[in-house]
Each structure stands twice: as structure tokens, then as C-alpha cells.
Design a protein around this motif. Structure first.
Motif, mmCIF file in Angstrom:
data_model
loop_
_atom_site.group_PDB
_atom_site.id
_atom_site.type_symbol
_atom_site.label_atom_id
_atom_site.label_comp_id
_atom_site.label_asym_id
_atom_site.label_seq_id
_atom_site.Cartn_x
_atom_site.Cartn_y
_atom_site.Cartn_z
ATOM 1 N N HIS A 1 0.848 -1.187 0.000
ATOM 2 C CA HIS A 1 0.000 0.000 0.000
ATOM 3 C C HIS A 1 0.889 1.244 0.000
ATOM 4 O O HIS A 1 1.723 1.419 0.890
ATOM 5 C CB HIS A 1 -0.926 0.009 1.216
ATOM 6 N N GLY A 2 0.712 2.055 -1.014
ATOM 7 C CA GLY A 2 1.517 3.265 -1.129
ATOM 8 C C GLY A 2 2.457 3.205 -2.310
ATOM 9 O O GLY A 2 2.416 2.285 -3.133
ATOM 10 N N VAL A 3 3.320 4.193 -2.373
ATOM 11 C CA VAL A 3 4.219 4.376 -3.513
ATOM 12 C C VAL A 3 5.520 3.612 -3.288
ATOM 13 O O VAL A 3 6.108 3.701 -2.210
ATOM 14 C CB VAL A 3 4.524 5.878 -3.706
ATOM 15 N N PRO A 4 6.000 2.842 -4.267
ATOM 16 C CA PRO A 4 7.288 2.160 -4.129
ATOM 17 C C PRO A 4 8.446 3.166 -4.062
ATOM 18 O O PRO A 4 8.339 4.288 -4.547
ATOM 19 C CB PRO A 4 7.389 1.310 -5.397
ATOM 20 N N PHE A 5 9.541 2.715 -3.457
ATOM 21 C CA PHE A 5 10.756 3.520 -3.405
ATOM 22 C C PHE A 5 11.739 2.960 -4.425
ATOM 23 O O PHE A 5 12.102 1.791 -4.363
ATOM 24 C CB PHE A 5 11.361 3.480 -2.005
ATOM 25 N N LEU A 6 12.151 3.808 -5.350
ATOM 26 C CA LEU A 6 13.015 3.349 -6.441
ATOM 27 C C LEU A 6 14.482 3.340 -6.070
ATOM 28 O O LEU A 6 15.269 2.628 -6.686
ATOM 29 C CB LEU A 6 12.791 4.228 -7.677
ATOM 30 N N LYS A 7 14.878 4.134 -5.085
ATOM 31 C CA LYS A 7 16.287 4.231 -4.685
ATOM 32 C C LYS A 7 16.404 4.200 -3.169
ATOM 33 O O LYS A 7 15.498 4.636 -2.453
ATOM 34 C CB LYS A 7 16.929 5.512 -5.234
ATOM 35 N N ASN A 8 17.537 3.669 -2.706
ATOM 36 C CA ASN A 8 17.872 3.653 -1.278
ATOM 37 C C ASN A 8 16.841 2.905 -0.438
ATOM 38 O O ASN A 8 16.597 3.255 0.717
ATOM 39 C CB ASN A 8 18.033 5.083 -0.748
ATOM 40 N N GLY A 9 16.248 1.871 -1.006
ATOM 41 C CA GLY A 9 15.247 1.119 -0.270
ATOM 42 C C GLY A 9 15.788 0.504 1.002
ATOM 43 O O GLY A 9 15.156 0.582 2.063
ATOM 44 N N CYS A 10 16.968 -0.116 0.924
ATOM 45 C CA CYS A 10 17.534 -0.751 2.117
ATOM 46 C C CYS A 10 17.901 0.289 3.165
ATOM 47 O O CYS A 10 17.802 0.034 4.370
ATOM 48 C CB CYS A 10 18.746 -1.605 1.747
ATOM 49 N N VAL A 11 18.306 1.464 2.719
ATOM 50 C CA VAL A 11 18.635 2.544 3.651
ATOM 51 C C VAL A 11 17.388 2.987 4.406
ATOM 52 O O VAL A 11 17.402 3.184 5.631
ATOM 53 C CB VAL A 11 19.275 3.734 2.908
ATOM 54 N N ARG A 12 16.295 3.139 3.696
ATOM 55 C CA ARG A 12 15.034 3.559 4.324
ATOM 56 C C ARG A 12 14.553 2.526 5.339
ATOM 57 O O ARG A 12 14.080 2.879 6.420
ATOM 58 C CB ARG A 12 13.965 3.782 3.253
ATOM 59 N N LEU A 13 14.679 1.245 4.997
ATOM 60 C CA LEU A 13 14.252 0.210 5.923
ATOM 61 C C LEU A 13 15.157 0.186 7.151
ATOM 62 O O LEU A 13 14.675 0.029 8.287
ATOM 63 C CB LEU A 13 14.259 -1.151 5.237
ATOM 64 N N ALA A 14 16.459 0.365 6.948
ATOM 65 C CA ALA A 14 17.386 0.405 8.079
ATOM 66 C C ALA A 14 17.083 1.590 8.992
ATOM 67 O O ALA A 14 17.129 1.481 10.216
ATOM 68 C CB ALA A 14 18.822 0.480 7.575
ATOM 69 N N GLU A 15 16.750 2.747 8.410
ATOM 70 C CA GLU A 15 16.404 3.923 9.200
ATOM 71 C C GLU A 15 15.154 3.668 10.039
ATOM 72 O O GLU A 15 15.093 4.062 11.202
ATOM 73 C CB GLU A 15 16.211 5.128 8.285
ATOM 74 N N LEU A 16 14.161 3.000 9.438
ATOM 75 C CA LEU A 16 12.952 2.680 10.191
ATOM 76 C C LEU A 16 13.258 1.713 11.321
ATOM 77 O O LEU A 16 12.752 1.870 12.441
ATOM 78 C CB LEU A 16 11.900 2.080 9.259
ATOM 79 N N GLY A 17 14.107 0.725 11.062
ATOM 80 C CA GLY A 17 14.476 -0.219 12.101
ATOM 81 C C GLY A 17 15.137 0.448 13.294
ATOM 82 O O GLY A 17 14.849 0.126 14.455
ATOM 83 N N ARG A 18 15.991 1.425 13.016
ATOM 84 C CA ARG A 18 16.622 2.173 14.109
ATOM 85 C C ARG A 18 15.626 3.046 14.838
ATOM 86 O O ARG A 18 15.680 3.211 16.063
ATOM 87 C CB ARG A 18 17.787 3.008 13.569
ATOM 88 N N ALA A 19 14.687 3.629 14.092
ATOM 89 C CA ALA A 19 13.733 4.562 14.685
ATOM 90 C C ALA A 19 12.783 3.881 15.667
ATOM 91 O O ALA A 19 12.332 4.507 16.638
ATOM 92 C CB ALA A 19 12.926 5.258 13.586
ATOM 93 N N ILE A 20 12.482 2.601 15.442
ATOM 94 C CA ILE A 20 11.550 1.903 16.319
ATOM 95 C C ILE A 20 12.266 1.019 17.318
ATOM 96 O O ILE A 20 11.624 0.254 18.062
ATOM 97 C CB ILE A 20 10.538 1.067 15.503
ATOM 98 N N ALA A 21 13.598 1.101 17.366
ATOM 99 C CA ALA A 21 14.378 0.256 18.289
ATOM 100 C C ALA A 21 14.086 0.647 19.733
ATOM 101 O O ALA A 21 13.802 1.804 20.031
ATOM 102 C CB ALA A 21 15.854 0.392 17.977
#
Length: 234
Positions: free
Chosen positions: A214-234
Motif C-alpha cells: 500500500h503506497g508508492v514504491p521507493f526506487l532508490k535507497n530502499g535498504c537505507v530507508r528500511l534500516a532507518e525505520l528499524g533504528r527509529a523503532i528500536a
């Protein structure tokens, strides 16, 4: 339909053409990948089959070209379009969501999501296709499966390092240009969602493109965005 990856002519004359598309099924996404094997990721709703067929055709493919289907999880808007696909196509779904789809297992009544699944189960039950069980770490073509429970018990993400692309299903959603965890009202267990996000962020290969349900795909830096989210909810 939106093309996620550029179709560039390879220097190797016989190299496979690697292309992926987002299929817009009105409120939910499916994805088509062609790396020599044509893979459909999720199938939309039972009432959206005609749109699924049109979106696939807009990529230059036909439904009959599909070699395999990867289902991220058991939900009416992700497995509902299966009935529009040839019964000989292999379909892959994580355990125990596979049991919900085949009718061999009954969703638990301990959560609102489980109650919903129990209600819609008879309308989604699939006895036409061979549903192959998927476990964490399984390789399916160029994709590796990652068990990411929480949204559903058998939720899977499918990531391909060679294609630099990953499909996260409803583990996360895109909201205002950011990845956010699947919300409580859509999930079996939000604590498990958070654990799965952190685990996938730690284990993921370096990938550029990330597709969500659901929502718009990310074409670049996908793994970076997921890593940032993982840190944010740690």
C-alpha cells in the motif's frame, strides 16, 4: 502500471532483460518481475481480477506468461486474484498463512484480524492451485524469502540481491514519502511487526528498489530507508 526498473541493453548480448513493474490495483499494489522468469508478487482482490489482467497486459505480458506467484501474506487484497490465474502456476505462501488459504488451518479468534480472516476464509479458500509452503531463507528463483510475522503469522518479504529489489508486502506501508510499520488495526501483533522490521533491516542485502502493498514504491535507497525505520523503532 509503473515501471520500477530501467530496461537497459546489457553489454552481454544474451543477458536476461531484467524489468519490474508496479501493478496499481486500486488501493493495493501487486508487482510483476521479468528476469527470464516471470514472477507475479501478490494478486489483488477477487473483484479486481479484470484490472489485474489489464495491468499485466500493459507491461507487454499476458497472464499466461506468468511462471510463478509469490504471495507475501494471506489477506483478501493480496490473495483474492488467484482465482483468475491458471491453476498450473506454482504459488508460494509462508506457513501458516498457507494453511489459512487452503482451509487446513483456521485463523485464531484471539485478535480482530483473526476474526476477520475467519469470516472471509470460506470465500478465499483455494483448492485449485498447488500452494507451496515457504520458510525463512527459502530461495525461489532470484528471490530469497524472509519470514516477517506480525501483520499475519506467515507474512513473507521477498528480496533479490541480484535484481536489487525487494517486496515487503504489508510489513510496512508508505505514508507521505516514508516507510511506517503496519498499523495495529491491520495486524495480528504490532510488537511482532516491530521485531520483524528490525530483523529484516539487519538481515537484508543491499537493494535499491522497495515495493510495498500500500503506497508508492521507493526506487532508490530502499535498504537505507528500511534500516532507518528499524533504528527509529528500536
Amino acid at each position: 502500471m509503473f515501471e520500477l526498473t530501467e530496461s537497459k541493453r546489457s553489454e552481454a548480448p544474451h543477458a536476461a532483460r531484467r524489468t519490474a513493474w508496479q501493478l496499481d490495483l486500486t488501493g493495493v499494489n501487486a508487482y510483476l518481475v521479468d528476469d527470464g522468469t516471470v514472477t507475479l508478487v501478490d494478486t489483488g482482490t477477487p473483484w479486481g481480477i479484470s484490472r489485474l489482467v489489464r495491468e499485466i497486459e500493459r507491461t507487454g505480458h499476458a497472464v499466461t506468461d506468468i511462471d510463478q506467484v509469490l504471495l507475501t501474506h494471506y489477506d483478501i487484497d493480496h490473495v483474492g486474484g488467484l482465482r483468475g490465474l491458471d491453476r498450473d502456476i506454482p504459488v508460494y505462501l509462508g506457513t501458516p498463512d498457507r494453511g489459512f488459504l487452503t482451509g487446513q488451518e483456521r485463523p485464531p479468534l484471539s485478535t480482530p484480524k483473526g476474526v476477520l480472516h475467519r469470516v472471509v476464509g470460506p470465500f478465499l479458500r483455494d483448492r485449485d492451485h498447488v500452494i507451496e509452503p515457504v520458510e525463512d531463507g527459502d530461495a525461489i528463483g532470484s528471490f530469497k524469502a524472509y519470514h516477517t510475522p506480525g501483520h499475519t503469522p506467515g507474512h513473507m518479504a521477498y528480496l533479490s540481491e541480484s535484481l536489487s529489489i525487494g517486496f515487503l508486502g504489508d510489513l510496512v506501508i508508505e505514508r507521505k514519502g516514508e516507510l511506517v510499520p503496519s498499523p495495529w488495526y491491520l495486524s495480528y501483533d504490532t510488537d511482532q511487526v516491530a521485531d520483524s522490521i528490525r530483523d529484516l533491516a539487519d538481515r537484508q542485502p543491499p537493494i535499491e528498489t522497495v515495493g510495498v502493498g500500500h503506497g508508492v514504491p521507493f526506487l532508490k535507497n530502499g535498504c537505507v530507508r528500511l534500516a532507518e525505520l528499524g533504528r527509529a523503532i528500536a
